[in-house]
Design a protein around this motif. Structure first.
Motif, short mmCIF file in Angstrom:
data_model
loop_
_atom_site.label_atom_id
_atom_site.label_comp_id
_atom_site.label_asym_id
_atom_site.label_seq_id
_atom_site.Cartn_x
_atom_site.Cartn_y
_atom_site.Cartn_z
N HIS A 20 0.37 -0.66 -4.65
CA HIS A 20 -1.00 -0.38 -4.21
C HIS A 20 -1.93 -1.48 -4.70
CE1 HIS A 20 -4.36 1.94 -2.73
NE2 HIS A 20 -5.00 1.66 -3.86
N TYR A 25 0.81 -1.21 0.00
CA TYR A 25 0.00 0.00 0.00
C TYR A 25 0.85 1.26 0.00
CZ TYR A 25 -4.51 -2.37 0.52
OH TYR A 25 -5.64 -3.12 0.31
N THR A 26 2.13 1.14 -0.30
CA THR A 26 3.01 2.30 -0.45
C THR A 26 3.63 2.26 -1.83
OG1 THR A 26 3.47 2.35 1.94
CG2 THR A 26 4.98 3.56 0.51
N THR A 58 -4.65 1.64 8.65
CA THR A 58 -4.29 1.38 7.27
C THR A 58 -5.44 0.67 6.56
OG1 THR A 58 -2.76 0.13 5.86
CG2 THR A 58 -3.17 -0.74 8.05
N ASP A 84 2.43 3.72 4.69
CA ASP A 84 0.98 3.93 4.72
C ASP A 84 0.39 3.71 6.11
OD1 ASP A 84 -0.74 0.96 4.56
OD2 ASP A 84 1.44 0.96 4.39
N ILE A 134 1.38 7.79 3.12
CA ILE A 134 0.64 7.55 1.88
C ILE A 134 -0.80 7.19 2.24
CG2 ILE A 134 0.49 6.18 -0.21
CD1 ILE A 134 2.94 8.04 -0.05
N CYS A 135 -1.75 7.95 1.71
CA CYS A 135 -3.17 7.74 1.99
C CYS A 135 -3.94 7.89 0.68
CB CYS A 135 -3.65 8.75 3.04
SG CYS A 135 -5.37 8.56 3.53
N ARG A 136 -4.17 6.77 0.00
CA ARG A 136 -4.76 6.82 -1.34
C ARG A 136 -6.15 7.44 -1.34
NH1 ARG A 136 -3.96 4.33 -6.48
NH2 ARG A 136 -1.82 4.07 -5.75
#
Length: 619
Positions: A168, A164-165, A262, A443, A463-465
């Motif tokens: 993804h 997730y960094t 997360t 993340d 990181i926060c999509r």
């Protein structure tokens, strides 16, 4: 639109007329400009390519001819912007005097006038080249947002998490399968799960599970609980007040609260809330024992842990990475820019080597130039890092020596190595770089961001999509938000008038004069009628305001509203955690590609309730 190469050449020509003629042509050391629509990459050096770059302290014969000096970020105290931060490229003193003191130079004169003209020229050139300036990027879903000033020129090492960094996942696919495996494990334990399905909209990142009461809550930055879901049912405001009263969320009380740090937390929270419904309905078999909500949470957590540990989930992902991984062609190029700018890149992940290698091969190799592989980007790779302990204590270090993951004990890490275990202190020692010269990007607010900052004082990026979805939802809801704010302001004004009438009547009742002559001259009937009129207007406004307030944030999530806010104005508990532990935050690593590896990120003005003026840039 003019040719970008021609624009640069003309701009350089204008600059060259301001400089005393040098023995040989030269410009910025190591500066690179990638032009849109052009394969040309301009590299400029202080000296000819055949001659070494002058470094501070180096008394080579070329010192007299070099305009620029490269200074270690450890030694430099002056930044380009005049801040007391660190820079790594400086104009030599003799050339500053020559450029600034020469009466014929356009750099001669008051610096305020010079800076204004230069800034305008730079703005025009950036626009002509199609490059967005940092202020524009700030108001973009792909922007990098700064909570604490960060100068990338002072960063020597950038470490990255993977899951997730750098990689993804499709949340519905990855978390959906985690949910499936977890539910299968619950079923094998005797829990009734056959009629349940994965619903990712049930939760969002930043919520907090109350393991004692079987609730999922959303809190503001102070810990006050604003919204609550018991099982899968949202509770009324009155019910929230009755259940929690004066209780505040305190994440240090781990026996009660579990923060959804997360996207990996999504499946666990959905499982827990659905099983709370089953427990409340009396559908949990009695042979499982007398279960309370805490025991139920432990059962869910154990089932999901088995799904990860037993390896079935990761084996399925490794077999079909294209089904689970969302490709990002820009991401490897962003890291390539950082590497070529002299940053040492690290990969520090809790995933094992075989899984890491498979995911990184899939996500990176096809987008890298000249047959590069993902390993070529990194100075050091550490798998099975066991974060957050990695940032606190030392574990045995092993070197991965074969493609199938065979390892041997190792006592010292070196550049270019691939390792398992170890510690952050070992990384610092092997690279001889410490503290705030290292930026770590991940993340997970706790595992990646807070622990590296609290224990090591590393700089941090989160990181926060979901920021991209929230940004788009904020734009779409702008008209409704303006309408809501206007109604609230109108109610505030009418309410103030009502309060003045009420105070005037109170004083009259106690034989005291009202606040003003006009209020004193009003008779009792006029005061009463005016108060009634104001109350009716406020009550009718409430009928309009209430549904608008209730639906604020629905475009992001109908149950929980905005990711970053709790209520109309206040920040969510998640936002408070981000501000406290992340120096910068953004939706994806590839957003670095829209900035240079030398970017100076400045935090925005932190306004106070009593501020008279706002000096925020771009306001």
């Amino acid at each position: 639109m003019a040719d970008p190469v021609d624009l640069v050449q003309r701009h350089c020509l204008r600059l060259s007329t301001r400089l005393p003629p040098p023995p040989q042509p030269r410009c910025l050391v190591g500066a690179r400009l990638r032009l849109p629509g052009s394969p040309l990459s301009l590299r400029c050096r202080a000296l000819d390519a055949s001659k070494p770059v002058a470094v501070e302290g180096d008394k080579s014969e070329e010192d007299d001819e070099s305009y620029f000096s490269v200074i270690s970020s450890r030694l430099s105290d002056v930044d380009y912007h005049g801040e007391s931060t660190k820079g790594d490229l400086n104009v030599r003193r003799e050339h500053i005097d020559a450029l600034g003191g020469n009466g014929k130079s356009t750099l001669h004169g008051p610096i305020e006038e010079i800076a204004w003209k230069e800034a305008k020229e730079a703005e025009t050139l950036l626009s002509d080249m199609g490059i967005a300036d940092p202020l524009t990027l700030r108001h973009s879903p792909r922007g990098i947002f700064c909570t604490r000033t960060l100068n990338l020129r002072s960063i020597s090492v950038i470490g990255y998490d993977m899951d997730y960094t750098l990689v993804h996942y499709n949340v519905m696919a990855w978390e959906g399968r985690a949910y499936d495996f977890g539910m299968a494990n619950l079923k094998s334990m005797g829990f009734p799960v056959d009629d349940l399905e994965f619903d990712p909209d049930l939760v969002i990142r930043g919520l907090i599970m109350d393991k004692v009461k079987g609730n999922l809550v959303k809190a503001d930055r102070f810990g006050y609980i604003k919204r609550v879901m018991h099982g899968t049912k949202m509770l009324s405001t009155r019910a929230v007040s009755e259940i929690y009263g004066r209780e505040l969320v305190d994440l240090r009380k781990e026996s009660t609260w579990e923060f959804l740090n997360t996207l990996f937390s999504v499946s666990e929270a959905v499982m827990f809330m659905q099983m709370v419904d089953k427990l409340d309905q009396g559908l949990v078999p009695p042979e499982l024992g007398p279960l309370d909500y805490t025991g139920l949470y432990n059962a869910v957590s154990k089932a999901l842990f088995r799904a990860h540990v037993e390896g079935q989930l990761k084996s399925e992902i490794m077999a079909e990475p294209e089904r689970f991984v969302e490709p990002d062609p820009e991401l490897p190029l962003a890291l390539l820019d950082q590497k070529e700018a002299g940053k040492k890149l690290l990969l520090i992940t809790n995933s094992d080597y075989l899984y890491t290698n498979k995911m990184m091969n899939h996500a990176f190799n096809r987008f890298l130039p000249n047959d590069m592989g993902w390993r070529d980007l990194f100075e050091m790779v550490i798998v099975s890092a066991r974060k957050p302990e990695f940032f606190q204590i030392s574990h045995p270090l092993y070197e991965v020596v074969t493609n199938d993951g065979l390892m041997r004990p190792c006592f010292k890490a070196t550049s270019g190595g691939l390792y398992s275990g170890g510690s952050a202190q070992m990384v610092e020692k092997s690279l001889d770089i410490h503290g705030d010269e290292i930026l770590y990007v991940g993340d997970h607010i706790f595992t990646d961001v807070s622990q590296s900052k609290v224990h090591l004082r590393w700089r941090t990026a989160l990181i926060c999509r979901e920021l991209e979805d929230e940004f788009e939802a904020l734009i779409q809801s702008h008209v409704q938000k303006e309408k809501l704010v206007t109604l609230i302001q109108q109610k505030e004004i009418v309410g103030d008038l009502f309060n003045q009438f009420r105070l005037a009547l109170q004083r009259r009742t106690n034989s005291r004069p009202a606040q003003t002559v006009a209020a004193t001259s009003m008779n009792d009937q006029e005061l009463t009628e005016s108060m009634q009129k104001s109350l009716i207007v406020m009550q009718r406004l409430d009928e309009k305001i209430a549904p608008l307030m209730e639906s604020d944030g629905d475009l992001f999530n109908k149950r929980w509203g905005w990711l970053s806010r709790a209520g109309l104005w206040d920040k969510s508990h998640l936002t408070r955690q981000i501000e406290k532990y992340a120096d910068i935050y953004t939706s994806r690593v590839s957003n670095f590609l829209h900035y240079t590896p030398f970017m100076y990120f400045q935090s925005q003005e932190q306004t106070l309730a009593h501020d008279v003026h706002s000096y925020s840039r771009g306001q």
